[in-house]
Design an enzyme around this catalytic site. Structure first.
Site, PDB file in Angstrom:
ATOM      1  N   LYS A   1      -8.416  -7.022  14.415  1.00 29.27           N
ATOM      2  CA  LYS A   1      -7.793  -5.727  14.092  1.00 29.27           C
ATOM      3  C   LYS A   1      -8.289  -5.205  12.754  1.00 29.27           C
ATOM      4  CE  LYS A   1      -3.423  -5.681  12.282  1.00 29.27           C
ATOM      5  NZ  LYS A   1      -3.268  -4.953  11.022  1.00 29.27           N
ATOM      6  N   ASN A   2      -8.197  -6.050  11.722  1.00 27.21           N
ATOM      7  CA  ASN A   2      -8.489  -5.554  10.373  1.00 27.21           C
ATOM      8  C   ASN A   2      -9.971  -5.369  10.094  1.00 27.21           C
ATOM      9  OD1 ASN A   2      -5.799  -5.361   9.938  1.00 27.21           O
ATOM     10  ND2 ASN A   2      -5.622  -7.186   8.647  1.00 27.21           N
TER      11      ASN A   2
ATOM     12  N   ARG B   1      -0.572   2.239   7.456  1.00 26.33           N
ATOM     13  CA  ARG B   1      -1.108   2.410   6.109  1.00 26.33           C
ATOM     14  C   ARG B   1      -2.627   2.439   6.086  1.00 26.33           C
ATOM     15  NH1 ARG B   1       1.373   1.432   1.574  1.00 26.33           N
ATOM     16  NH2 ARG B   1      -0.650   0.768   0.835  1.00 26.33           N
TER      17      ARG B   1
ATOM     18  N   CYS C   1       5.979   0.054   1.953  1.00 24.04           N
ATOM     19  CA  CYS C   1       6.188  -0.350   3.340  1.00 24.04           C
ATOM     20  C   CYS C   1       7.049  -1.584   3.329  1.00 24.04           C
ATOM     21  CB  CYS C   1       4.859  -0.602   4.043  1.00 24.04           C
ATOM     22  SG  CYS C   1       4.073  -2.102   3.513  1.00 24.04           S
TER      23      CYS C   1
ATOM     24  N   ARG D   1       2.761  -1.594  -2.339  1.00 23.20           N
ATOM     25  CA  ARG D   1       1.390  -1.349  -1.881  1.00 23.20           C
ATOM     26  C   ARG D   1       0.783  -0.024  -2.360  1.00 23.20           C
ATOM     27  NH1 ARG D   1       0.995  -3.173   4.313  1.00 23.20           N
ATOM     28  NH2 ARG D   1      -1.183  -3.509   3.812  1.00 23.20           N
ATOM     29  N   PRO D   2       0.589   0.126  -3.665  1.00 21.17           N
ATOM     30  CA  PRO D   2      -0.033   1.356  -4.178  1.00 21.17           C
ATOM     31  C   PRO D   2      -1.507   1.461  -3.773  1.00 21.17           C
ATOM     32  CG  PRO D   2       0.205  -0.264  -5.944  1.00 21.17           C
ATOM     33  CD  PRO D   2       0.866  -0.856  -4.732  1.00 21.17           C
TER      34      PRO D   2
ATOM     35  N   ASP E   1      -3.756   2.904  -6.095  1.00 17.21           N
ATOM     36  CA  ASP E   1      -4.384   3.341  -7.348  1.00 17.21           C
ATOM     37  C   ASP E   1      -5.838   2.876  -7.460  1.00 17.21           C
ATOM     38  OD1 ASP E   1      -2.877   0.807  -7.516  1.00 17.21           O
ATOM     39  OD2 ASP E   1      -3.815   0.641  -9.481  1.00 17.21           O
ATOM     40  N   GLN E   2      -6.166   1.712  -6.930  1.00 15.88           N
ATOM     41  CA  GLN E   2      -7.548   1.211  -7.055  1.00 15.88           C
ATOM     42  C   GLN E   2      -8.515   2.038  -6.200  1.00 15.88           C
ATOM     43  OE1 GLN E   2      -8.293  -1.393  -9.275  1.00 15.88           O
ATOM     44  NE2 GLN E   2      -6.167  -0.944  -9.776  1.00 15.88           N
TER      45      GLN E   2
ATOM     46  N   ASP F   1      -1.392 -13.161   5.526  1.00 17.55           N
ATOM     47  CA  ASP F   1      -1.115 -12.801   6.918  1.00 17.55           C
ATOM     48  C   ASP F   1      -0.796 -14.016   7.798  1.00 17.55           C
ATOM     49  OD1 ASP F   1      -1.449 -10.170   6.311  1.00 17.55           O
ATOM     50  OD2 ASP F   1      -3.451  -9.977   7.166  1.00 17.55           O
TER      51      ASP F   1
ATOM     52  N   ILE G   1       0.795 -12.341  -2.808  1.00 14.76           N
ATOM     53  CA  ILE G   1       0.096 -11.070  -2.578  1.00 14.76           C
ATOM     54  C   ILE G   1       1.076  -9.903  -2.462  1.00 14.76           C
ATOM     55  CG2 ILE G   1      -1.572  -9.832  -1.109  1.00 14.76           C
ATOM     56  CD1 ILE G   1      -2.786 -12.329  -2.366  1.00 14.76           C
TER      57      ILE G   1
HETATM   58  N1  EPU Z   1      -2.905  -3.212  -4.553  1.00 15.95           N
HETATM   59  C1  EPU Z   1      -2.728  -2.459  -5.686  1.00 15.95           C
HETATM   60  N2  EPU Z   1      -3.420  -1.283  -5.801  1.00 15.95           N
HETATM   61  C2  EPU Z   1      -4.281  -0.857  -4.842  1.00 15.95           C
HETATM   62  C3  EPU Z   1      -4.458  -1.633  -3.689  1.00 15.95           C
HETATM   63  C4  EPU Z   1      -3.753  -2.815  -3.567  1.00 15.95           C
HETATM   64  O1  EPU Z   1      -1.951  -2.803  -6.573  1.00 15.95           O
HETATM   65  O2  EPU Z   1      -4.880   0.217  -5.013  1.00 15.95           O
HETATM   66  C5  EPU Z   1      -2.168  -4.482  -4.400  1.00 15.95           C
HETATM   67  C6  EPU Z   1      -1.240  -4.515  -3.197  1.00 15.95           C
HETATM   68  O3  EPU Z   1       0.004  -3.913  -3.450  1.00 15.95           O
HETATM   69  C7  EPU Z   1      -1.151  -6.001  -2.912  1.00 15.95           C
HETATM   70  C8  EPU Z   1      -2.555  -6.501  -3.295  1.00 15.95           C
HETATM   71  O4  EPU Z   1      -3.108  -5.498  -4.118  1.00 15.95           O
HETATM   72  O5  EPU Z   1      -0.205  -6.581  -3.755  1.00 15.95           O
HETATM   73  C9  EPU Z   1      -3.494  -6.751  -2.140  1.00 15.95           C
HETATM   74  O6  EPU Z   1      -3.420  -5.678  -1.212  1.00 15.95           O
HETATM   75  P1  EPU Z   1      -4.658  -5.175  -0.369  1.00 15.95           P
HETATM   76  O7  EPU Z   1      -5.048  -3.820  -0.836  1.00 15.95           O
HETATM   77  O8  EPU Z   1      -5.713  -6.226  -0.322  1.00 15.95           O
HETATM   78  O9  EPU Z   1      -3.999  -5.021   1.062  1.00 15.95           O
HETATM   79  P2  EPU Z   1      -4.413  -3.948   2.137  1.00 15.95           P
HETATM   80  O10 EPU Z   1      -5.857  -3.666   2.019  1.00 15.95           O
HETATM   81  O11 EPU Z   1      -3.452  -2.823   2.121  1.00 15.95           O
HETATM   82  C10 EPU Z   1      -5.111  -5.679   3.989  1.00 15.95           C
HETATM   83  C11 EPU Z   1      -4.718  -5.970   5.407  1.00 15.95           C
HETATM   84  C12 EPU Z   1      -3.329  -6.590   5.423  1.00 15.95           C
HETATM   85  C13 EPU Z   1      -3.364  -7.872   4.578  1.00 15.95           C
HETATM   86  C14 EPU Z   1      -3.868  -7.557   3.170  1.00 15.95           C
HETATM   87  C15 EPU Z   1      -4.054  -8.789   2.292  1.00 15.95           C
HETATM   88  C16 EPU Z   1      -5.917  -4.270   6.630  1.00 15.95           C
HETATM   89  C17 EPU Z   1      -5.862  -3.035   7.454  1.00 15.95           C
HETATM   90  N3  EPU Z   1      -4.743  -4.720   6.179  1.00 15.95           N
HETATM   91  O12 EPU Z   1      -4.130  -4.764   3.486  1.00 15.95           O
HETATM   92  O13 EPU Z   1      -3.032  -6.922   6.771  1.00 15.95           O
HETATM   93  O14 EPU Z   1      -2.089  -8.452   4.497  1.00 15.95           O
HETATM   94  O15 EPU Z   1      -5.139  -6.879   3.235  1.00 15.95           O
HETATM   95  O16 EPU Z   1      -4.947  -9.653   2.883  1.00 15.95           O
HETATM   96  O17 EPU Z   1      -6.975  -4.835   6.424  1.00 15.95           O
HETATM   97  C18 EPU Z   1      -1.665  -7.366   8.647  1.00 15.95           C
HETATM   98  O18 EPU Z   1      -2.676  -7.374   9.354  1.00 15.95           O
HETATM   99  O19 EPU Z   1      -0.534  -7.772   9.068  1.00 15.95           O
HETATM  100  C19 EPU Z   1      -1.742  -6.894   7.269  1.00 15.95           C
HETATM  101  C20 EPU Z   1      -0.667  -6.498   6.575  1.00 15.95           C
END
Ligand code: EPU
Length: 422
Positions: free
Chosen positions: A22-23, A93, A117, A122-123, A125-126, A305, A327
């Site tokens: 999926k991801n 998201r 969520c 889950r901001p 900002d990056q 996950d 995380i």
């Molecule tokens: N974060 C920030 N700022 C940002 C982006 C992220 O502070 O701009 C923080 C998040 O709040 C979190 C951490 O960084 O605390 C890591 O988040 P990440 O951005 O890596 O998560 P994501 O990209 O939103 C993906 C997967 C998630 C998985 C996470 C961590 C996809 C579509 N989603 O989310 O998958 O848990 O990485 O590995 O790839 C799932 O499949 O059930 C799922 C939630």
């Protein structure tokens, strides 16, 4: 609405096919926005998140033909509408993954801010800071991020923390930026590496995807692609935890064993035998389960996950395990539900202390996210009596026919209408 009914039924035995990731599929679907021709994605899982992304691409002005496990995306005759509405982003998201491709290819993107969520704030900002570094002007208005740039320019970007979709968004943006972009402190997940492979097929030059430094030489235009998606490590890991909890001997067909190393290490410590069998993976548990401590971390650490599913397994292990989530701040929503089934779990902040119990007892349960729901199904496999897992739409976001796959290895599980359930 449906529910999943599951009843403890002894060890599992047989074969389970593992679907596409999926991801990995979600960012690759968004990467189709970077070119005009028809792209073909193969080994795409039949999931609600894939339908949501297809709906989003159609809203943006693409033709999307889904004939699982294949999805074909091509340019529609009309103009592109570079806007991801709240209604779709709210459902998923990962919709934010259109931000980078849209601004890179069309000079403008308007994407609803996803907001918090169930699993945390889950901001993004990056993502935003990175696009600004590439030359985009960004403003937030009426709950939307609006990004504009005549042509993005390569830059050096250092992430404050590794973010999976943040890394992917910037890789896609940089693929059409002028010159060279260096991304530092990148997420190293296999899905990021997979996106790198696709962008290279499209004609960008991406080096280092899967490591913490990625260098991208942008192209003036990119080509459509034909790509078969890698297998889903989290789906495979979930079935591993199911065998770990229920016992048995199951062949996980096409499980991505190399991507699962951090999970396999912990499974083996817990007494689950895992071995490569050609292109498949054999998972067996004949001895009693032992308690094992786990701390989640970005890849190559133990994946967040898999935390909920591993916890379900630990509920019936011998001894006490300590599970720490680093995380997401709110990813223990399965705990109260597991406790309702007789688990002994004490949470303090981001740490759960799980004391193994002899058995669980079936109950009506529900969870508010995908992996938490999967953990309840696993608990149901070892519980005495019926467990009814409600809000099946969470499971349908990320698991294709989980009940059929588990029934195929002997589990007593079915999708049932919720009406009339206790
Ligand atoms: N974060 C920030 N700022 C940002 C982006 C992220 O502070 O701009 C923080 C998040 O709040 C979190 C951490 O960084 O605390 C890591 O988040 P990440 O951005 O890596 O998560 P994501 O990209 O939103 C993906 C997967 C998630 C998985 C996470 C961590 C996809 C579509 N989603 O989310 O998958 O848990 O990485 O590995 O790839 C799932 O499949 O059930 C799922 C939630």
């Amino acid at each position: 609405m449906d529910a999943i009914r599951v009843r403890g039924n002894g060890p599992l035995s047989g074969r389970i096919p593992v679907g596409g990731a999926k991801n990995a599929a979600l960012p690759i679907l968004c990467a189709t926005l970077l070119s005009d021709g028809a792209s073909l994605l193969r080994n795409v899982p039949g999931l609600r998140d894939i339908e949501t992304t297809s709906a989003l691409l159609r809203f943006l002005g693409r033709d999307v033909a889904v004939a699982a496990p294949e999805v074909r995306v091509s340019a529609a005759s009309g103009p592109i509408r570079p806007e991801a509405p709240y209604e779709l982003v709210r459902q998923m998201r990962a919709s934010v993954l259109v931000l980078g491709p849209l601004v890179a290819r069309h000079g403008r993107a308007k994407v609803s801010l996803p907001g918090g969520c169930a699993i945390g704030a889950r901001p993004i900002d990056q993502h935003i800071r990175g696009l600004e570094a590439l030359g985009a002007t960004i403003r937030v208005e009426h709950g939307y991020v609006v990004a504009e740039a005549p042509r993005l320019k390569g830059a050096e970007i250092v992430f404050d923390l590794p973010t999976v979709t943040g890394t992917e968004n910037l890789m896609m943006a940089a693929a059409l930026a002028k010159g060279r972009t260096t991304l530092v402190n990148c997420a190293r997940e296999p899905e990021v590496e997979e996106l790198g492979r696709v962008l290279n097929k499209m004609g960008a030059k991406v080096e280092g995807a899967g490591t913490d430094i990625i260098v991208i030489h942008g192209a003036d235009a990119l080509d459509p692609f034909d790509h078969a998606i890698i297998s889903d490590r989290i789906e495979a890991g979930t079935f591993m935890a199911a065998v770990g909890a229920a016992g048995g001997d199951v062949l996980l067909e096409h499980a991505p064993i190399d991507d699962l190393e951090p999970v396999i290490v912990k499974m083996r410590q817990a007494g689950v035998e895992v071995e490569r069998d050609g292109e498949h993976m054999r998972v067996r548990r004949v001895k009693p389960l032992r308690a094992v401590d786990v701390t989640t971390a970005p890849h190559p650490g133990f994946p967040t996950d898999m935390q909920a599913q591993f916890m379900a397994m630990m509920c019936v292990a011998e001894g006490q395990s300590v599970l720490t989530e680093t995380i997401f701040e709110n990813r223990f929503m399965h705990v109260p539900e597991l406790c309702r089934m007789g688990a002994d779990i004490d949470t303090r902040g981001h740490t759960a202390f799980v004391t193994g119990v002899k058995g669980l007892s079936g109950a009506s349960v529900m969870a508010t996210d995908l992996r938490a729901s999967a953990s309840l199904v696993i608990a149901g496999l070892v519980a005495e009596g019926d467990t009814i897992v409600r809000r099946v739409y969470h499971l349908d976001r990320g698991y294709e026919h989980i009940e059929k796959k588990l029934a195929g290895v002997g589990a007593d599980i079915a999708r049932v209408p919720l009406e009339g359930m206790p």
